[in-house]
Design a protein around this motif. Structure first.
Motif: not given
Length: 457
Positions: A321-325, A342-346, A348-351
């Motif tokens: 769902e979500r990755v925040v770094i 890859v996370a974005v392609l799946r 998931a939100e990447v912030h």
């Protein structure tokens, strides 16, 4: 004839270096790094050989490796004291996978019953630390990459002097390079008052030499074995350096996981002094004081296998769902960069919450080179403007959070000894989403979001 012989010998040696590099350089090295080294070896073999011998492998000199080899029993004895508090809790699959990976890398078990406070106000963190040192009864242990003698450093040293006067055992480790400007003054002030101070990996030309690029970047405080601190903040005034205020993230923890912070300190103390701290008072019986599941991951060139980058990559691959770094320096490894894509392609939100200012201009330029590709992939990049964002944090799906000293760069992945606290619960993990008054939520509202490459400030 002699001149021709030397020419042939030099040519043969040059090609021997190049051919040897083809065999040795690719060993346990990324394709990108291998390519860079091999290009240098074929273009300037003698220069490349000198550089490779100096910094080609992130390993300590032989004397240090021999001491590390003796460290295993010290760590095992510490873990035996800690593990009595470990019980296998029910975890989501991604959490269980992360916990097993951390145990494999750093040996520390997952522990229940911890209380965690997130500290995002720079001066308030120092206030709380001073108060806890003033309340210490048995021992105070501190390890910092940067420990200065400015106003902030003076407050901490004064608290240590007061504690030592009460009969509290105080020990301090400071990195010899990170704290080099102040090390002599710190030692001169504290040692006469009974406080044990040691510089980590002091630079020497003769004898037990050390590599200047292999550093201990950890931030650890343990008080009476019951209160612990870790995170990104050093002991120095907030507006040091370029004059911008540093914004940090520290955690204050109580409960069984404090024993793991203690074990890392004990290991680092042994590496510097060859003295094992084994007093029972270091690991008091711990009661459950909260609901947080927590685990400590030490990482660095002293560990036999794995590191913090393997954990980061595994967590990002587990995100649905979500990755925040948040990180002050974003120069990722190729596997981590690909994991974000890859996370974005799946879906998931990447912030990425990054600092719009930097105290290392060249690193900042390198960081910006990754923006365009990430933005095209669909990641969101938030650039923090009010000051220098020095906090290190990763949050995955609101179920796993990592807070510690490690940046997203190759120094933290390969050269630095780092410390990370990993949390597995729905109250602590989604820090960015839930913290209404912390620096992270303020940062999101204070950032310019880069929606495309042209939006960079």
């Amino acid at each position: 004839m002699t001149g021709h012989l030397w020419e042939w010998l030099l040519l043969a040696a040059t090609w021997a270096i190049r051919l040897g590099a083809l065999v040795i350089v690719p060993f346990r090295r990324s394709p990108t790094a291998t390519q860079s080294w091999l290009l240098l070896f074929f273009a300037a073999p003698w220069v490349a050989l000198a550089l490779y011998l100096a910094i080609g492998r992130p390993v300590h000199p032989r004397w240090r490796r021999q001491r590390v080899a003796q460290l295993g029993p010290v760590i095992e004895r510490a873990i035996v004291r800690i593990e009595c508090a470990a019980r296998p809790p029910e975890l989501l699959p991604a959490q269980a996978s992360a916990a097993a990976l951390i145990r494999g890398i750093g040996r520390m078990p997952l522990l229940e019953g911890n209380a965690v406070d997130f500290l995002t106000d720079y001066d308030d963190t120092i206030d709380r630390l001073v108060k806890d040192i003033d309340g210490a009864r048995d021992q105070v242990h501190l390890l910092f990459y940067i420990f200065s003698t400015d106003g902030t450093g003076d407050r901490i040293m004064s608290a240590l002097v007061r504690a030592a006067a009460r009969g509290v055992t105080c020990r301090l480790l400071i990195d010899a390079v990170g704290s080099r400007q102040w090390a002599h003054a710190i030692v001169a002030r504290l040692r006469p008052r009974g406080i044990e101070v040691h510089r980590i990996l002091p630079i020497r030309v003769l004898g037990r030499t050390t590599r200047i690029d292999l550093r201990n970047h950890r931030k650890i405080v343990v008080i009476d074995g019951r209160i612990g601190y870790t995170g990104s903040q050093n002991v120095i005034d907030a507006e040091h350096g370029f004059g911008w205020p540093n914004h940090e993230l520290m955690v204050r923890v109580r409960g069984p996981v404090v024993g793991e912070l203690q074990a890392v300190f004990v290991a680092d103390w042994y590496l510097e002094t060859e003295t094992e701290l084994a007093e029972a008072v270091l690991y008091p019986a711990q009661e459950e004081v909260g609901t947080s599941l927590a685990q400590v991951l030490p990482s660095g060139p002293d560990l036999e296998a794995g590191g913090i980058d393997e954990l980061f990559v595994a967590l990002i691959h587990s995100a649905r769902e979500r990755v925040v770094i948040s990180t002050p320096y974003f120069v990722p490894s190729e596997p981590l960069f690909q994991a974000l894509q890859v996370a974005v392609l799946r879906g998931a939100e990447v912030h990425l919450l990054l600092s719009g200012r930097s105290d290392h201009p060249l690193v900042h330029l390198a960081q910006r080179s990754y923006y365009a590709e990430l933005l095209r992939a669909g990641a969101a990049i938030h650039l923090y403007q009010p000051g220098f964002l020095h906090a290190n944090h990763m949050s995955i799906d609101g179920t796993v959070a990592v807070v510690g000293s490690s940046n997203i760069d190759m120094r933290s992945f390969a050269l630095n000894s780092e410390i990370s606290l990993v949390l597995y619960d729905q109250e602590a993990a989604p820090l960015f989403e839930r913290s209404k008054h912390g620096a992270c939520s303020r940062a999101l509202s204070s950032c310019r979001m880069s929606g495309n490459a042209a939006a960079w400030p």
